[in-house]
Enzyme design. Structure first.
Site, short mmCIF file in Angstrom:
data_model
loop_
_atom_site.label_atom_id
_atom_site.label_comp_id
_atom_site.label_asym_id
_atom_site.label_seq_id
_atom_site.Cartn_x
_atom_site.Cartn_y
_atom_site.Cartn_z
N GLY A 70 43.93 43.21 41.19
CA GLY A 70 45.11 43.25 40.34
C GLY A 70 45.06 42.20 39.24
CB SER A 71 44.05 38.63 39.21
OG SER A 71 44.92 38.22 40.25
CG ASN A 151 54.83 39.04 43.48
OD1 ASN A 151 55.30 39.26 42.37
ND2 ASN A 151 54.34 37.87 43.82
CD GLN A 179 53.75 43.28 46.15
OE1 GLN A 179 54.18 43.92 47.11
NE2 GLN A 179 52.88 42.31 46.29
CB SER A 199 45.59 45.00 43.77
OG SER A 199 44.73 44.27 44.61
CG HIS A 201 44.50 42.81 48.55
ND1 HIS A 201 45.37 41.86 49.04
CD2 HIS A 201 44.37 42.54 47.24
CE1 HIS A 201 45.72 41.04 48.05
NE2 HIS A 201 45.14 41.44 46.94
CB THR A 237 26.14 46.63 40.31
OG1 THR A 237 25.00 46.35 39.51
CG2 THR A 237 25.85 47.78 41.25
CB CYS A 324 53.43 22.99 51.23
SG CYS A 324 54.30 21.43 51.14
C1 LIG Z 1 48.91 40.59 44.57
C2 LIG Z 1 49.44 40.76 43.19
C3 LIG Z 1 48.62 40.59 42.07
C4 LIG Z 1 47.19 40.13 42.17
O1 LIG Z 1 46.35 41.09 42.72
P1 LIG Z 1 44.92 40.64 43.33
O2 LIG Z 1 44.25 41.92 43.66
O3 LIG Z 1 45.23 39.82 44.53
O4 LIG Z 1 44.22 39.90 42.25
C5 LIG Z 1 49.17 40.80 40.82
N1 LIG Z 1 50.46 41.17 40.68
C6 LIG Z 1 51.28 41.35 41.74
C7 LIG Z 1 52.67 41.79 41.51
C8 LIG Z 1 50.80 41.14 43.02
O5 LIG Z 1 51.62 41.30 44.06
#
Ligand SMILES: *Cc1c(COP(=O)(O)O)cnc(C)c1O
Length: 395
Positions: A70-71, A151, A179, A199, A201, A237, A324
């Site tokens: 996602g990033s 998120n 999300q 993303s 995961h 790749t 933290c």
């Molecule tokens: C988790 C998240 C990301 C980042 O995604 P990654 O795959 O962990 O880099 C970006 N935006 C939102 C809203 C997220 O919840």
């Protein structure tokens, strides 16, 4: 008993996602760019995955670019739109104060390069309106980027309305749907979305893989240079196993979306109802426009980290928007943006559910959380001052 209630941070891979991945780690290990059979099998798998992801988003396969998550998708979307804008002398970008850092920090980098960024404030539930966007759009606006769902607090933004407005005004519209993908219906055509980040995961796929949808005609800027993969826009790749697995997970999530959402909403509302009974607490986010699996509260007079540690000891994995845990001294920018005071924002708790959670687990959490909050308050000097009336309650 162990309850995983941190699905907004990451999810467990589904059986479907793991099974889809295995052949590409074992037998079909070719490089999709290779001309031999093993390579071409991998290339074919990549093509099928691209079609599956596209079908779920209601776009074409050519509009999907696979990324490392996602990033990266957020970075590339913003950098590309900025470059396209700069070419036409348009260097103004509109976004919101509650975006993920992948968006906010990319915007900060663009500001250093001479772009002007307007971050729209949100209301006390975390909403922005299409009207706010309309009022902020200028002649030199090149991009509007508004997340689909937040998120931390789960608030869902009116992306279709914003998309319609942007289309009418001729401004590119990007949404961070990390999300939302696999959890809320998405139709990039009906919702007039020009670019979208997702993303794997976050919907039971593997970590380190994601996708950027960019509408036909939008020329992306490379963030990673090298080979001609992803139509020359993202070198390296391809993560074939990860991409195939993401597509399988996404397809499964989209097919079961309504059923899963109904189950999660039920648990969510039970948790919200139950936790609301704790004195001097407040729900963060919207009651109505809310991700099905998101529960987020502030409890006055406690520290989020202590709460998380005690919950962990009871087998509950949760999260907090406080110092933290998020690796910084300041409380969550999202909680501050919805108007929570610093003291209160430190005492937040996020429970994020998935379809595998059960009502029994929700009841267990409702049994465990209130006494832990009470215990932490009994030891808190801040709480004692509140009780003695030396300080005013904020909640
Ligand atoms: C988790 C998240 C990301 C980042 O995604 P990654 O795959 O962990 O880099 C970006 N935006 C939102 C809203 C997220 O919840």
């Amino acid at each position: 008993m162990r309850i995983y209630a941190d699905n907004a941070a990451t999810t467990k891979m589904s059986r479907t996602a793991i099974d889809a991945m295995l052949p590409y780690l074992d037998g079909i290990y070719g490089n999709p760019s290779s001309l031999h059979t093993v390579g071409q099998q991998a290339a074919e798998a990549l093509m099928t995955a691209r079609e599956q992801v596209a079908a779920c988003l209601h776009c074409t396969a050519r509009e999907i670019y696979f990324t490392s998550g996602g990033s990266e998708a957020d970075n590339q979307a913003l950098i590309s739109a900025a470059a396209l804008g700069a070419k036409k002398g348009k260097k103004h970008i509109i976004s919101t104060s509650i975006e993920h850092h992948a968006v906010l920090h990319t915007l900060q980098a663009l500001e250093k390069q001479g772009f002007e960024v307007t971050l729209l404030p949100v209301d006390e539930e975390g909403h922005i309106t299409a009207q706010q966007v309309a009022d902020a759009i200028r002649d030199d606006t090149c991009l509007v980027s508004v997340m689909y769902a937040n998120n931390e607090i789960g608030t869902i933004e009116p992306v279709a309305e914003i998309g319609k407005l942007c289309r009418e005004k001729g401004v590119l519209f990007h949404t961070d749907a990390v999300q939302a993908a696999g959890h809320l219906p998405i139709d990039v055509q009906a919702q007039n979305i020009d670019m979208l980040s997702m993303s794997a995961h976050k919907f039971h796929g593997p970590k380190g893989v994601g996708a950027l949808y960019a509408r036909r005609g939008i020329v992306l800027t490379n963030v990673i240079y090298g080979g001609a993969q992803e139509r020359g826009k993202r070198a390296g790749t391809e993560n074939v196993a990860g991409i195939v697995s993401m597509a399988a997970a996404f397809k499964e999530a989209c097919e079961n979306l309504e059923k899963n959402a109904a189950h999660m909403t039920q648990m969510r509302d039970r948790l919200i109802g139950g936790l609301s009974q704790i004195p001097h607490c407040a729900l963060n986010g919207s009651r109505k426009n809310r991700l099905p699996g998101n529960v987020n509260f502030c409890f006055e007079g406690i520290e989020g980290e202590s709460l998380l540690l005690l919950l962990d000891a009871k087998g509950i994995c949760a999260s907090s928007g406080s110092a933290c845990t998020s690796g910084s001294l300041d409380p969550s920018h999202v909680l501050l943006a919805i108007g929570r005071k610093h003291e209160v924002a430190h005492g937040s708790l996020r429970l994020s559910l998935c379809e595998e959670n059960t009502m029994e687990e929700a009841e267990y959490m409702l049994k465990e959380i209130p006494p832990i909050v009470e215990y932490l308050r009994s030891m808190s000097p801040v709480w004692k001052a509140l009780e003695r009336g030396e300080q005013q309650h904020l909640l």
